[in-house]
Design a protein around this motif. Structure first.
Motif, short mmCIF file in Angstrom:
data_model
loop_
_atom_site.label_atom_id
_atom_site.label_comp_id
_atom_site.label_asym_id
_atom_site.label_seq_id
_atom_site.Cartn_x
_atom_site.Cartn_y
_atom_site.Cartn_z
N ALA A 53 0.82 -1.20 0.00
CA ALA A 53 0.00 0.00 0.00
C ALA A 53 0.86 1.26 0.00
CB ALA A 53 -0.94 0.00 1.20
N GLY A 54 0.27 2.31 -0.54
CA GLY A 54 0.91 3.62 -0.50
C GLY A 54 -0.15 4.67 -0.23
N GLY A 55 0.09 5.49 0.80
CA GLY A 55 -0.89 6.53 1.12
C GLY A 55 -0.80 6.94 2.57
N ASP A 56 -1.86 7.59 3.04
CA ASP A 56 -1.92 8.09 4.40
C ASP A 56 -1.97 6.94 5.41
OD1 ASP A 56 -3.96 8.98 6.80
OD2 ASP A 56 -2.61 10.60 6.21
N PRO A 57 -1.12 6.97 6.46
CA PRO A 57 -1.11 5.88 7.44
C PRO A 57 -2.47 5.68 8.13
CG PRO A 57 0.86 7.22 7.68
CD PRO A 57 -0.03 7.94 6.70
N ASN A 58 -3.19 6.76 8.40
CA ASN A 58 -4.50 6.62 9.04
C ASN A 58 -5.49 5.92 8.13
OD1 ASN A 58 -3.68 7.93 11.43
ND2 ASN A 58 -4.12 9.94 10.56
N LEU A 59 -5.41 6.22 6.85
CA LEU A 59 -6.29 5.56 5.89
C LEU A 59 -5.93 4.09 5.76
CD1 LEU A 59 -8.59 5.85 3.87
CD2 LEU A 59 -6.93 6.56 2.15
N PHE A 60 -4.64 3.80 5.78
CA PHE A 60 -4.18 2.41 5.75
C PHE A 60 -4.73 1.64 6.94
CE2 PHE A 60 -0.92 -0.74 7.06
CZ PHE A 60 -1.00 -1.59 5.97
N GLU A 61 -4.66 2.23 8.12
CA GLU A 61 -5.18 1.57 9.32
C GLU A 61 -6.67 1.33 9.19
OE1 GLU A 61 -3.67 0.35 12.03
OE2 GLU A 61 -1.72 0.81 11.15
N LEU A 67 -10.21 -4.85 5.81
CA LEU A 67 -10.48 -5.33 4.45
C LEU A 67 -9.23 -5.96 3.84
CD1 LEU A 67 -11.92 -5.57 1.72
CD2 LEU A 67 -11.45 -3.13 1.36
N LEU A 68 -8.10 -5.26 3.93
CA LEU A 68 -6.87 -5.75 3.30
C LEU A 68 -6.42 -7.08 3.90
CD1 LEU A 68 -4.88 -2.40 3.01
CD2 LEU A 68 -6.13 -3.60 1.20
N ARG A 69 -6.69 -7.29 5.19
CA ARG A 69 -6.28 -8.54 5.82
C ARG A 69 -7.10 -9.74 5.36
NH1 ARG A 69 -5.16 -5.72 11.56
NH2 ARG A 69 -2.89 -5.52 11.39
N GLN A 70 -8.19 -9.50 4.69
CA GLN A 70 -8.94 -10.60 4.08
C GLN A 70 -8.28 -11.06 2.78
OE1 GLN A 70 -11.25 -12.14 5.70
NE2 GLN A 70 -11.31 -10.62 7.33
N LEU A 71 -7.43 -10.22 2.23
CA LEU A 71 -6.76 -10.54 0.97
C LEU A 71 -5.28 -10.88 1.16
CD1 LEU A 71 -8.29 -7.64 -1.15
CD2 LEU A 71 -9.01 -10.04 -1.13
N ALA A 72 -4.72 -10.43 2.26
CA ALA A 72 -3.29 -10.67 2.53
C ALA A 72 -3.11 -10.82 4.03
CB ALA A 72 -2.45 -9.50 2.02
N SER A 73 -2.26 -11.75 4.44
CA SER A 73 -2.05 -11.95 5.88
C SER A 73 -1.29 -10.79 6.50
CB SER A 73 -1.29 -13.26 6.12
OG SER A 73 -0.05 -13.26 5.44
N PRO A 86 -0.64 -7.16 5.09
CA PRO A 86 -0.59 -5.99 4.21
C PRO A 86 0.49 -5.03 4.71
CG PRO A 86 -2.83 -6.44 4.94
CD PRO A 86 -1.93 -7.28 5.78
N ARG A 87 1.21 -4.43 3.79
CA ARG A 87 2.31 -3.54 4.18
C ARG A 87 2.08 -2.14 3.64
NH1 ARG A 87 6.53 -6.49 6.22
NH2 ARG A 87 6.49 -8.73 5.79
N LEU A 88 2.32 -1.15 4.49
CA LEU A 88 2.32 0.24 4.06
C LEU A 88 3.76 0.58 3.67
CD1 LEU A 88 0.83 2.94 3.71
CD2 LEU A 88 1.46 3.48 6.06
#
Length: 284
Positions: A132-140, A145-151, A153-155
């Motif tokens: 991922a690339g973007g705002d850390p708060n948005l990533f959090e 959702l992202l953890r359903q696709l990847a064990s 997810p990395r910012l």
């Protein structure tokens, strides 16, 4: 129950959609070719005639489209986003992703690039690598959702760093496959048995698991039922070269590989698994 709009249901997009349905999300789906939504609608997704149709009920828009320009056009057709998050998971250029982030901001949405490494099997099992690339708060906020696709997810950093990671990795796919094909050609021409060569390669620091994944295809010359095609590999390598030049990186050594891949245009190799590159290194 959270509703997601998924725009783009090709091989990877359809697998991502299946995974989201399996873990309990409601899903709206759209593809330029409506027939490619059939498997997902059969599994419970709602098919859209136009991308914007599902926006009101959705909290997140995931795009898995061919490239940056197509993604920007489709996202633009959504109009005002009303604070919704746009998550592009397909491959695009660094500059394209940065421009799309600004476009989404002007449309009133938030933007988290989330390109993935992996293909259909990994998507179905929730084992994709998300960069991922973007705002850390948005990533959090999007982690559930992202953890359903990847064990894990990395910012990676700001917008553009996820795109850079994906392009760098896809360049490695192209370079590794090319280098391995050349090695096989020389080994075979010398009369050395491939199995004997592999016995030396596997325990060495030069070994990569992708070698064994593609060896059987190369030896049997069977490239059907791909998860990632020669056409897409060429597209991504050309995109890497463009972004490398914009960044002042001397990547001219890859020009020959790009030209080699262009020889697949208009042939059956283009729609086949990218290991079909092996057919192009036959200089006879």
């Amino acid at each position: 129950m959270t509703t997601i709009t998924l725009l783009g249901t090709g091989l990877l997009g359809a697998a991502i959609g299946q995974r989201l349905l399996q873990v309990g999300f409601c899903l709206n789906v759209w593809n330029r070719n409506p027939a490619r939504c059939a498997a997902l609608t059969g599994a419970g997704a709602q098919q859209l005639n136009q991308p914007v149709e599902g926006l009101e009920a959705s909290s997140v828009v995931i795009t898995v489209l061919r490239d940056g320009p197509v993604t920007a056009k489709v996202v633009g057709s959504l109009g005002p986003l009303g604070g919704r998050c746009v998550l592009p998971m397909g491959t695009m250029g660094i500059s394209e992703s940065i421009a799309l982030a600004e476009q989404v901001r002007l449309q009133g949405g938030s933007y988290l690039e989330a390109p993935v490494l992996g293909s259909r099997p990994e998507a179905l099992e929730g084992r994709l690598l998300v960069m991922a690339g973007g705002d850390p708060n948005l990533f959090e906020a999007q982690l559930p959702l992202l953890r359903q696709l990847a064990s894990e997810p990395r910012l990676m950093g700001a917008v553009g760093t996820g795109a850079a990671s994906k392009l760098a990795l896809n360049q490695l796919i192209a370079s590794l496959t090319h280098g391995y094909s050349l090695a096989l050609r020389l080994v075979q021409s010398s009369g050395l048995d491939i199995d004997r060569f592999m016995e030396v390669l596997r325990p060495s620091a030069l070994y990569a698991p992708t070698v064994d994944k593609k060896l059987q295809r190369m030896m049997s010359h069977q490239y059907g039922d791909p998860n990632f095609s020669t056409s897409l590999l060429r597209k991504d390598l050309l995109l890497f070269l463009r972004e490398a030049r914009l960044a002042g990186v001397n990547a001219m050594a890859l020009d020959g590989l790009a030209n080699l891949l262009k020889r697949a245009v208009g042939t059956d190799l283009d729609a086949g698994d990218y290991s079909a590159l092996h057919e192009l290194t036959d200089g006879r």
